[in-house]
Design a protein around this motif. Structure first.
Motif, PDB file in Angstrom:
ATOM      1  N   VAL A  88      -6.933  -5.876  19.034  1.00  0.00           N
ATOM      2  CA  VAL A  88      -7.533  -5.403  17.958  1.00  0.00           C
ATOM      3  C   VAL A  88      -7.165  -4.335  17.371  1.00  0.00           C
ATOM      4  CG1 VAL A  88      -9.865  -4.238  17.489  1.00  0.00           C
ATOM      5  CG2 VAL A  88      -9.963  -5.860  19.034  1.00  0.00           C
ATOM      6  N   ILE A  89      -6.558  -3.337  17.938  1.00  0.00           N
ATOM      7  CA  ILE A  89      -5.959  -2.501  16.669  1.00  0.00           C
ATOM      8  C   ILE A  89      -4.476  -3.129  16.189  1.00  0.00           C
ATOM      9  CG2 ILE A  89      -3.556  -1.004  16.928  1.00  0.00           C
ATOM     10  CD1 ILE A  89      -4.919   0.279  20.171  1.00  0.00           C
ATOM     11  N   ALA A  90      -3.731  -4.247  16.338  1.00  0.00           N
ATOM     12  CA  ALA A  90      -2.428  -4.804  15.851  1.00  0.00           C
ATOM     13  C   ALA A  90      -3.031  -5.730  14.750  1.00  0.00           C
ATOM     14  CB  ALA A  90      -1.537  -6.024  16.811  1.00  0.00           C
ATOM     15  N   VAL A  91      -3.927  -6.172  14.918  1.00  0.00           N
ATOM     16  CA  VAL A  91      -4.932  -7.508  14.053  1.00  0.00           C
ATOM     17  C   VAL A  91      -5.721  -6.667  12.429  1.00  0.00           C
ATOM     18  CG1 VAL A  91      -6.874  -8.874  12.795  1.00  0.00           C
ATOM     19  CG2 VAL A  91      -5.196  -9.040  15.584  1.00  0.00           C
ATOM     20  N   LEU A  92      -5.765  -4.935  12.982  1.00  0.00           N
ATOM     21  CA  LEU A  92      -6.855  -4.581  11.808  1.00  0.00           C
ATOM     22  C   LEU A  92      -5.660  -3.950  11.435  1.00  0.00           C
ATOM     23  CD1 LEU A  92      -9.821  -3.251  13.978  1.00  0.00           C
ATOM     24  CD2 LEU A  92      -9.841  -4.924  11.855  1.00  0.00           C
ATOM     25  N   GLY A  93      -4.870  -3.726  11.677  1.00  0.00           N
ATOM     26  CA  GLY A  93      -3.180  -2.852  11.144  1.00  0.00           C
ATOM     27  C   GLY A  93      -2.579  -4.145  10.483  1.00  0.00           C
ATOM     28  N   LEU A  94      -2.059  -5.142  10.667  1.00  0.00           N
ATOM     29  CA  LEU A  94      -1.730  -5.357  10.273  1.00  0.00           C
ATOM     30  C   LEU A  94      -2.664  -6.465   8.913  1.00  0.00           C
ATOM     31  CD1 LEU A  94      -0.336  -8.070  13.541  1.00  0.00           C
ATOM     32  CD2 LEU A  94       0.744  -6.905  11.268  1.00  0.00           C
ATOM     33  N   ILE A  95      -3.703  -6.654   8.861  1.00  0.00           N
ATOM     34  CA  ILE A  95      -4.927  -6.891   7.581  1.00  0.00           C
ATOM     35  C   ILE A  95      -4.108  -5.585   6.709  1.00  0.00           C
ATOM     36  CG2 ILE A  95      -6.869  -7.501   6.654  1.00  0.00           C
ATOM     37  CD1 ILE A  95      -7.088  -8.975   9.283  1.00  0.00           C
ATOM     38  N   ASN A  96      -4.716  -4.787   7.222  1.00  0.00           N
ATOM     39  CA  ASN A  96      -4.918  -3.938   6.274  1.00  0.00           C
ATOM     40  C   ASN A  96      -3.288  -2.889   5.531  1.00  0.00           C
ATOM     41  OD1 ASN A  96      -7.308  -1.530   5.982  1.00  0.00           O
ATOM     42  ND2 ASN A  96      -6.554  -1.764   8.147  1.00  0.00           N
ATOM     43  N   PHE A  97      -2.226  -3.685   6.111  1.00  0.00           N
ATOM     44  CA  PHE A  97      -0.593  -3.265   6.228  1.00  0.00           C
ATOM     45  C   PHE A  97      -0.449  -4.269   4.856  1.00  0.00           C
ATOM     46  CE2 PHE A  97       3.203  -1.793   7.294  1.00  0.00           C
ATOM     47  CZ  PHE A  97       3.978  -1.416   6.114  1.00  0.00           C
ATOM     48  N   SER A  98      -0.589  -5.508   4.981  1.00  0.00           N
ATOM     49  CA  SER A  98      -1.042  -6.773   4.294  1.00  0.00           C
ATOM     50  C   SER A  98      -1.075  -6.279   2.950  1.00  0.00           C
ATOM     51  CB  SER A  98      -0.845  -8.688   4.499  1.00  0.00           C
ATOM     52  OG  SER A  98      -2.864  -8.694   4.601  1.00  0.00           O
ATOM     53  N   ALA A  99      -2.466  -5.600   2.731  1.00  0.00           N
ATOM     54  CA  ALA A  99      -2.957  -5.394   1.558  1.00  0.00           C
ATOM     55  C   ALA A  99      -2.374  -4.655   0.602  1.00  0.00           C
ATOM     56  CB  ALA A  99      -4.322  -4.904   2.184  1.00  0.00           C
ATOM     57  N   LEU A 100      -1.108  -3.595   1.318  1.00  0.00           N
ATOM     58  CA  LEU A 100      -1.046  -2.587   0.872  1.00  0.00           C
ATOM     59  C   LEU A 100       0.507  -3.136  -0.192  1.00  0.00           C
ATOM     60  CD1 LEU A 100      -0.100   0.050   3.959  1.00  0.00           C
ATOM     61  CD2 LEU A 100      -2.054   0.075   1.569  1.00  0.00           C
ATOM     62  N   MET A 101       1.407  -4.185   0.269  1.00  0.00           N
ATOM     63  CA  MET A 101       2.617  -5.055  -0.801  1.00  0.00           C
ATOM     64  C   MET A 101       1.439  -5.068  -2.045  1.00  0.00           C
ATOM     65  SD  MET A 101       4.232  -5.236   1.930  1.00  0.00           S
ATOM     66  CE  MET A 101       3.055  -3.900   1.736  1.00  0.00           C
ATOM     67  N   ILE A 102       0.039  -5.125  -2.753  1.00  0.00           N
ATOM     68  CA  ILE A 102      -0.683  -5.602  -3.745  1.00  0.00           C
ATOM     69  C   ILE A 102       0.045  -3.993  -4.760  1.00  0.00           C
ATOM     70  CG2 ILE A 102      -2.602  -3.986  -3.758  1.00  0.00           C
ATOM     71  CD1 ILE A 102      -1.834  -7.632  -5.436  1.00  0.00           C
ATOM     72  N   SER A 103       0.705  -3.230  -3.972  1.00  0.00           N
ATOM     73  CA  SER A 103       1.055  -2.208  -5.202  1.00  0.00           C
ATOM     74  C   SER A 103       2.128  -2.617  -6.234  1.00  0.00           C
ATOM     75  CB  SER A 103       1.153  -0.649  -4.101  1.00  0.00           C
ATOM     76  OG  SER A 103       1.858  -0.692  -2.981  1.00  0.00           O
ATOM     77  N   ASP A 104       2.777  -2.554  -5.626  1.00  0.00           N
ATOM     78  CA  ASP A 104       4.093  -3.151  -5.654  1.00  0.00           C
ATOM     79  C   ASP A 104       4.097  -3.724  -7.031  1.00  0.00           C
ATOM     80  OD1 ASP A 104       5.971  -2.481  -3.262  1.00  0.00           O
ATOM     81  OD2 ASP A 104       6.445  -4.360  -2.754  1.00  0.00           O
ATOM     82  N   PHE A 105       3.420  -4.566  -7.460  1.00  0.00           N
ATOM     83  CA  PHE A 105       3.045  -5.361  -8.271  1.00  0.00           C
ATOM     84  C   PHE A 105       2.712  -4.904  -9.990  1.00  0.00           C
ATOM     85  CE2 PHE A 105       2.327  -8.964  -5.445  1.00  0.00           C
ATOM     86  CZ  PHE A 105       3.168 -10.086  -6.120  1.00  0.00           C
ATOM     87  N   PHE A 106       1.556  -3.139  -9.265  1.00  0.00           N
ATOM     88  CA  PHE A 106       1.037  -2.416 -10.080  1.00  0.00           C
ATOM     89  C   PHE A 106       2.388  -1.407 -10.991  1.00  0.00           C
ATOM     90  CE2 PHE A 106      -2.682  -3.441  -8.167  1.00  0.00           C
ATOM     91  CZ  PHE A 106      -3.852  -3.390  -9.325  1.00  0.00           C
ATOM     92  N   ASP A 107       3.375  -1.021  -9.504  1.00  0.00           N
ATOM     93  CA  ASP A 107       4.782  -0.347  -9.537  1.00  0.00           C
ATOM     94  C   ASP A 107       5.285  -1.162 -10.711  1.00  0.00           C
ATOM     95  OD1 ASP A 107       4.954   2.122  -8.424  1.00  0.00           O
ATOM     96  OD2 ASP A 107       5.625   0.331  -6.605  1.00  0.00           O
ATOM     97  N   ILE A 108       5.727  -2.672 -11.135  1.00  0.00           N
ATOM     98  CA  ILE A 108       6.248  -3.092 -11.858  1.00  0.00           C
ATOM     99  C   ILE A 108       5.659  -2.920 -13.596  1.00  0.00           C
ATOM    100  CG2 ILE A 108       6.772  -5.952 -13.409  1.00  0.00           C
ATOM    101  CD1 ILE A 108       6.975  -6.884 -10.416  1.00  0.00           C
ATOM    102  N   VAL A 109       4.334  -3.282 -13.397  1.00  0.00           N
ATOM    103  CA  VAL A 109       3.484  -2.694 -14.652  1.00  0.00           C
ATOM    104  C   VAL A 109       3.496  -1.817 -15.482  1.00  0.00           C
ATOM    105  CG1 VAL A 109       1.108  -3.524 -16.409  1.00  0.00           C
ATOM    106  CG2 VAL A 109       1.971  -4.695 -14.049  1.00  0.00           C
ATOM    107  N   ALA A 110       3.220  -0.824 -14.698  1.00  0.00           N
ATOM    108  CA  ALA A 110       3.182   1.115 -14.669  1.00  0.00           C
ATOM    109  C   ALA A 110       4.569   1.360 -15.592  1.00  0.00           C
ATOM    110  CB  ALA A 110       3.223   1.510 -13.441  1.00  0.00           C
ATOM    111  N   TYR A 111       5.965   1.435 -14.010  1.00  0.00           N
ATOM    112  CA  TYR A 111       6.866   1.484 -14.817  1.00  0.00           C
ATOM    113  C   TYR A 111       7.415   0.786 -16.435  1.00  0.00           C
ATOM    114  CZ  TYR A 111       7.834   4.925 -11.291  1.00  0.00           C
ATOM    115  OH  TYR A 111       7.686   5.721 -10.585  1.00  0.00           O
TER     116      TYR A 111
END
Length: 218
Positions: A88-111
């Protein structure tokens, strides 16, 4: 195979354990950041490479989910409680972590659209307490702690030697240190270790007989 529930789920889980660390390795290799160089504009100047890297990393965390479920499924008698909690810990953690990758696309546009100082402040201000407490920390802690504990439960059940959780822990530590220090050798070395240990378990799962996969015992 699609009509055989045991075969499909077994092969899917085993393949996921191979593909997840492979995507992590390829995602790290595709990252355009230069070792030892902190350039805030590197993502803005290399949007294509960043997009490939972020996508591969996203799918690395996602692909580990069916693999973890498969590992938990095979833990019977010894280690069952630990496997269920860790899963349970791993599955919830992995799903949350995958969502954090979206920030890279915001980095591109912001800079690309703002002066570096403004872009940096924008990204820092976006790190709201709720995002850190409910997304980032569960993603980081849940993913890595969960994967190690699931591997411990799997080894305790006699499904693999203790090299499995030891390798998972070593791979994660090496990768985290390499990624945080911008060390290319360690940043790629950690995923290689994870690919080896999860790959061995994943292949053994794929080659397992359906009867062994399906057998349940209290």
């Amino acid at each position: 195979m699609l009509t055989n529930a045991n075969s499909f789920r077994r092969v899917a889980a085993g393949a996921s354990l191979v593909l997840a660390p492979l995507c992590l390795l390829l995602g790290m290799a595709a990252d355009p950041s230069e070792p030892g160089v902190e350039d805030p504009l590197v993502y803005a100047h290399n949007p294509g490479a960043v997009g490939v890297s972020a996508t591969l990393l996203h799918y690395a965390w996602i692909l580990w989910v069916p693999g973890v479920i498969g590992l938990v499924h095979l833990v019977r008698r010894k280690g069952v409680v630990l496997a269920h909690i860790a899963g349970v810990i791993a599955v919830l953690g992995l799903i949350n972590f995958s969502a954090l990758m979206i920030s890279d696309f915001f980095d591109i546009v912001a800079y690309q659209m703002l002066p570096p100082a403004q872009a940096e402040k924008l990204m820092q201000d976006a790190a709201q307490p709720a995002m850190i407490a409910a997304w980032q920390m569960p993603g980081l802690i849940g993913s890595f702690l969960g994967l190690v504990l699931v591997a411990v439960a799997y080894a305790r059940a006699g499904r693999a030697g203790w090299w499995f959780p030891a390798g998972v822990l070593a791979g994660i530590v090496v990768w985290l240190f390499g990624a945080s220090a911008w060390n290319l050798v360690l940043g790629l070395g950690g995923p290689v270790i994870l690919l080896v240990v999860f790959g061995v378990v994943g292949v053994s799962m794929i080659r397992m007989r359906d009867e062994e996969w399906a057998t349940t015992s209290a």
